[in-house]
Write a protein that holds these residues in place. Structure first.
Motif, PDB file in Angstrom:
ATOM      1  N   LEU A 193       0.702  -1.274   0.103  1.00 26.95           N
ATOM      2  CA  LEU A 193      -0.127  -0.039  -0.037  1.00 26.95           C
ATOM      3  C   LEU A 193       0.879   1.184  -0.010  1.00 26.95           C
ATOM      4  O   LEU A 193       0.556   1.985  -0.827  1.00 26.95           O
ATOM      5  N   PRO A 194       1.898   1.474   0.771  1.00 27.76           N
ATOM      6  CA  PRO A 194       2.569   2.736   0.820  1.00 27.76           C
ATOM      7  C   PRO A 194       3.364   2.850  -0.513  1.00 27.76           C
ATOM      8  O   PRO A 194       3.272   3.840  -1.063  1.00 27.76           O
ATOM      9  N   SER A 195       3.560   2.008  -1.115  1.00 25.37           N
ATOM     10  CA  SER A 195       4.296   2.105  -2.430  1.00 25.37           C
ATOM     11  C   SER A 195       3.444   2.291  -3.546  1.00 25.37           C
ATOM     12  O   SER A 195       3.634   3.410  -4.358  1.00 25.37           O
ATOM     13  N   ALA A 196       2.224   1.816  -3.558  1.00 22.87           N
ATOM     14  CA  ALA A 196       1.164   2.134  -4.578  1.00 22.87           C
ATOM     15  C   ALA A 196       0.623   3.375  -4.339  1.00 22.87           C
ATOM     16  O   ALA A 196       0.389   4.039  -5.337  1.00 22.87           O
ATOM     17  N   LEU A 197       0.563   3.964  -3.186  1.00 23.81           N
ATOM     18  CA  LEU A 197       0.098   5.240  -2.673  1.00 23.81           C
ATOM     19  C   LEU A 197       1.013   6.365  -3.401  1.00 23.81           C
ATOM     20  O   LEU A 197       0.685   7.347  -3.805  1.00 23.81           O
ATOM     21  N   LEU A 198       2.327   5.835  -3.018  1.00 22.90           N
ATOM     22  CA  LEU A 198       3.594   6.977  -3.485  1.00 22.90           C
ATOM     23  C   LEU A 198       3.373   6.990  -5.025  1.00 22.90           C
ATOM     24  O   LEU A 198       3.748   8.102  -5.524  1.00 22.90           O
ATOM     25  N   VAL A 199       3.314   5.762  -5.616  1.00 23.23           N
ATOM     26  CA  VAL A 199       3.327   6.027  -7.145  1.00 23.23           C
ATOM     27  C   VAL A 199       2.398   6.843  -7.839  1.00 23.23           C
ATOM     28  O   VAL A 199       2.086   7.791  -8.647  1.00 23.23           O
ATOM     29  N   THR A 200       1.107   6.461  -7.152  1.00 23.69           N
ATOM     30  CA  THR A 200      -0.148   7.071  -7.481  1.00 23.69           C
ATOM     31  C   THR A 200      -0.019   8.670  -7.375  1.00 23.69           C
ATOM     32  O   THR A 200      -0.343   9.558  -8.133  1.00 23.69           O
ATOM     33  N   ALA A 201       0.231   9.070  -6.165  1.00 22.79           N
ATOM     34  CA  ALA A 201       0.665  10.559  -5.637  1.00 22.79           C
ATOM     35  C   ALA A 201       1.529  11.091  -6.916  1.00 22.79           C
ATOM     36  O   ALA A 201       1.289  12.327  -7.104  1.00 22.79           O
ATOM     37  N   PHE A 202       2.876  10.553  -6.979  1.00 19.97           N
ATOM     38  CA  PHE A 202       3.596  11.026  -7.975  1.00 19.97           C
ATOM     39  C   PHE A 202       3.079  11.460  -9.254  1.00 19.97           C
ATOM     40  O   PHE A 202       3.083  12.312  -9.926  1.00 19.97           O
ATOM     41  N   ALA A 203       2.135  10.246  -9.848  1.00 17.68           N
ATOM     42  CA  ALA A 203       1.375  10.481 -11.100  1.00 17.68           C
ATOM     43  C   ALA A 203       0.427  11.657 -11.056  1.00 17.68           C
ATOM     44  O   ALA A 203       0.232  12.510 -11.922  1.00 17.68           O
ATOM     45  N   VAL A 204      -0.250  11.835  -9.867  1.00 16.95           N
ATOM     46  CA  VAL A 204      -1.150  12.953  -9.683  1.00 16.95           C
ATOM     47  C   VAL A 204      -0.271  14.292  -9.615  1.00 16.95           C
ATOM     48  O   VAL A 204      -0.691  15.405 -10.422  1.00 16.95           O
ATOM     49  N   GLY A 205       0.689  14.338  -8.947  1.00 19.14           N
ATOM     50  CA  GLY A 205       1.492  15.448  -8.969  1.00 19.14           C
ATOM     51  C   GLY A 205       2.022  15.947 -10.443  1.00 19.14           C
ATOM     52  O   GLY A 205       1.966  17.222 -10.600  1.00 19.14           O
ATOM     53  N   ALA A 206       2.564  14.975 -11.063  1.00 16.02           N
ATOM     54  CA  ALA A 206       2.938  15.241 -12.235  1.00 16.02           C
ATOM     55  C   ALA A 206       2.008  15.925 -13.283  1.00 16.02           C
ATOM     56  O   ALA A 206       2.280  16.839 -14.016  1.00 16.02           O
ATOM     57  N   ALA A 207       0.877  15.386 -13.232  1.00 12.58           N
ATOM     58  CA  ALA A 207      -0.180  15.719 -14.003  1.00 12.58           C
ATOM     59  C   ALA A 207      -0.753  17.234 -13.562  1.00 12.58           C
ATOM     60  O   ALA A 207      -0.720  18.057 -14.584  1.00 12.58           O
ATOM     61  N   VAL A 208      -0.724  17.669 -12.421  1.00  8.02           N
ATOM     62  CA  VAL A 208      -1.031  18.823 -11.926  1.00  8.02           C
ATOM     63  C   VAL A 208      -0.026  19.754 -12.384  1.00  8.02           C
ATOM     64  O   VAL A 208      -0.159  20.978 -12.731  1.00  8.02           O
ATOM     65  N   ALA A 209       1.281  19.350 -11.964  1.00  3.87           N
ATOM     66  CA  ALA A 209       2.242  20.114 -12.535  1.00  3.87           C
ATOM     67  C   ALA A 209       2.478  20.744 -13.983  1.00  3.87           C
ATOM     68  O   ALA A 209       2.781  21.740 -14.535  1.00  3.87           O
ATOM     69  N   LEU A 210       2.273  19.576 -14.648  1.00  3.37           N
ATOM     70  CA  LEU A 210       2.437  19.904 -16.290  1.00  3.37           C
ATOM     71  C   LEU A 210       1.297  20.813 -16.776  1.00  3.37           C
ATOM     72  O   LEU A 210       1.543  21.755 -17.395  1.00  3.37           O
ATOM     73  N   TRP A 211       0.039  20.551 -16.024  1.00  4.10           N
ATOM     74  CA  TRP A 211      -1.115  21.428 -16.489  1.00  4.10           C
ATOM     75  C   TRP A 211      -0.917  22.794 -15.908  1.00  4.10           C
ATOM     76  O   TRP A 211      -0.916  23.843 -16.531  1.00  4.10           O
ATOM     77  N   ALA A 212      -0.364  22.985 -14.665  1.00  4.43           N
ATOM     78  CA  ALA A 212       0.102  24.396 -14.198  1.00  4.43           C
ATOM     79  C   ALA A 212       1.128  25.134 -14.807  1.00  4.43           C
ATOM     80  O   ALA A 212       0.947  26.304 -15.188  1.00  4.43           O
ATOM     81  N   LEU A 213       1.852  24.338 -15.438  1.00  6.86           N
ATOM     82  CA  LEU A 213       3.171  24.909 -16.168  1.00  6.86           C
ATOM     83  C   LEU A 213       2.708  25.536 -17.424  1.00  6.86           C
ATOM     84  O   LEU A 213       2.997  26.281 -17.742  1.00  6.86           O
TER      85      LEU A 213
END
Length: 129
Positions: A45-65
């Motif tokens: 679970l911790p690894s799965a949530l970390l990978v998911t959070a990274f993907a969500v963060g990357a999507a938000v960052a790309l959109w915001a940039l």
């Protein structure tokens, strides 16, 4: 009717469109990861949530940039370039793993968007020249 005296150059416009398309693609991957996290029978679970959070963060960052660049915020260019250059090792390891059909386009995408972001018209639009 207001006419913009200094329209956004085509290089910057394309860079923003591609960044936004990347954000949507990574967002779809993030949605799939969330679904996978919720339906998995056995998981770290911790690894799965970390990978998911990274993907969500990357999507938000790309959109915001992309949004910051369309508003000609010069400070958004460097982080956007860093995110594009991150595609190079990802593509390289995909090629090494036998997924050249996906790795080569990722490398080309990273280099292409980086080229758009450092081109002369983009530099002028962002106030670097």
């Amino acid at each position: 009717m207001t006419i913009d005296p200094d329209p956004i150059p085509v290089t910057l416009r394309w860079a923003v469109h591609i960044l936004r398309a990347e954000a949507v693609a990574v967002g779809l991957v993030a949605a799939w990861l969330v679904w996978s996290d919720l339906t998995a029978t056995t998981t770290d679970l911790p690894s799965a949530l970390l990978v998911t959070a990274f993907a969500v963060g990357a999507a938000v960052a790309l959109w915001a940039l992309g949004g910051a660049l369309v508003r000609r915020r010069a400070g958004a260019r460097a982080p956007a370039i860093v995110l594009q250059l991150m595609l190079l090792p990802i593509g390289w390891f995909m090629i090494q793993g036998g997924l050249g059909w996906l790795g080569v386009p990722l490398i080309a995408l990273g280099l292409g968007v980086t080229g758009l972001l450092v081109s002369s018209p983009t530099n002028r639009a962002l106030g670097f020249e």
